[in-house]
Design a protein around this motif. Sequence first.
Motif, mmCIF file in Angstrom:
data_model
loop_
_atom_site.group_PDB
_atom_site.id
_atom_site.type_symbol
_atom_site.label_atom_id
_atom_site.label_comp_id
_atom_site.label_asym_id
_atom_site.label_seq_id
_atom_site.Cartn_x
_atom_site.Cartn_y
_atom_site.Cartn_z
ATOM 1 N N TRP A 143 0.826 -1.205 0.000
ATOM 2 C CA TRP A 143 0.000 0.000 0.000
ATOM 3 C C TRP A 143 0.859 1.253 0.000
ATOM 4 C CZ3 TRP A 143 -5.152 0.108 3.064
ATOM 5 C CH2 TRP A 143 -5.960 -0.959 2.662
ATOM 6 N N ARG A 144 1.898 1.258 0.813
ATOM 7 C CA ARG A 144 2.737 2.459 0.907
ATOM 8 C C ARG A 144 3.529 2.708 -0.373
ATOM 9 N NH1 ARG A 144 4.460 1.558 7.216
ATOM 10 N NH2 ARG A 144 2.561 2.527 8.079
ATOM 11 N N THR A 145 3.746 1.682 -1.151
ATOM 12 C CA THR A 145 4.452 1.831 -2.425
ATOM 13 C C THR A 145 3.470 2.075 -3.570
ATOM 14 O OG1 THR A 145 6.232 0.399 -1.670
ATOM 15 C CG2 THR A 145 6.046 0.721 -4.038
ATOM 16 N N TYR B 185 0.160 2.599 -3.605
ATOM 17 C CA TYR B 185 -0.959 3.523 -3.432
ATOM 18 C C TYR B 185 -0.526 4.888 -2.907
ATOM 19 C CZ TYR B 185 -3.630 -0.813 -3.898
ATOM 20 O OH TYR B 185 -4.151 -2.003 -4.340
ATOM 21 N N ARG B 186 0.752 5.179 -2.924
ATOM 22 C CA ARG B 186 1.240 6.436 -2.341
ATOM 23 C C ARG B 186 0.703 7.667 -3.061
ATOM 24 N NH1 ARG B 186 5.436 4.310 -5.193
ATOM 25 N NH2 ARG B 186 6.509 5.663 -6.662
ATOM 26 N N ARG B 187 0.294 7.522 -4.308
ATOM 27 C CA ARG B 187 -0.268 8.662 -5.033
ATOM 28 C C ARG B 187 -1.797 8.700 -4.970
ATOM 29 N NH1 ARG B 187 4.221 7.171 -8.246
ATOM 30 N NH2 ARG B 187 5.757 8.834 -8.287
ATOM 31 N N PRO C 125 -0.640 10.933 2.375
ATOM 32 C CA PRO C 125 0.530 10.323 3.038
ATOM 33 C C PRO C 125 0.293 9.981 4.509
ATOM 34 C CG PRO C 125 1.212 12.186 1.699
ATOM 35 C CD PRO C 125 -0.294 12.177 1.693
ATOM 36 N N LEU D 108 -1.522 6.574 5.006
ATOM 37 C CA LEU D 108 -0.645 5.417 4.852
ATOM 38 C C LEU D 108 0.348 5.317 6.005
ATOM 39 C CD1 LEU D 108 -0.003 5.617 1.015
ATOM 40 C CD2 LEU D 108 -1.500 4.014 2.231
ATOM 41 N N ALA D 109 0.848 6.451 6.468
ATOM 42 C CA ALA D 109 1.822 6.448 7.562
ATOM 43 C C ALA D 109 1.209 5.957 8.869
ATOM 44 C CB ALA D 109 2.406 7.837 7.753
#
Length: 189
Positions: free
Chosen positions: A25-27, A29-31, A35, A38-39
Amino acid sequence: MALGFVRPARPEDASEIARIQLSTWRTAYRRMFPPHVLANLDEAYLARGWTEAITAPPSVRHRVLIAVEQSDTAKNVVGFAAAGPADEQALAPSENPLPEDVAAVTDLLIEPRWARRGHGSRLLAAVVDHWRDDKFRSAVAWAYEADSAMLKFLGSTGWEPDGAGRALDVDDLLVPQIRLHVAIDLDGE
């Protein structure tokens, strides 16, 4: 040379599944997501949910499978899939329940560093084999409109949009999804 295989998830796999989910997800779906959303995802919380999905599924037709890549020196859990009968999570807004012979993929993720090695195809093939055993005639899956990799992957295996759409409200940001469907050949041909 590495070999890949799929097996049912075990309770001890839950933390790896959660780690893969967060990493992916952090890679990928980062856009798509803010932020901070996800963090703030909690790996321990996700692992508890996966432990429950593995040890106490809602029915015998619900399954969590993992993809493993094995080399001469190591075995790595590289992805997972969760699937079962289509329930309320598979529905579009205001849609009536789907027939009992419709299955749903709820999760299908390969950790990005292990992508494009056949793990997604092996996972999906294993899921379909279980669906045939369970006599499902069709299946649905939601994908984010902006997730071109997932849309391309599912499209390459015969899935097509069924016209349903929805948007997830993620911290006041609407993230659109489209639903795809596929017929299941019960003869396995």
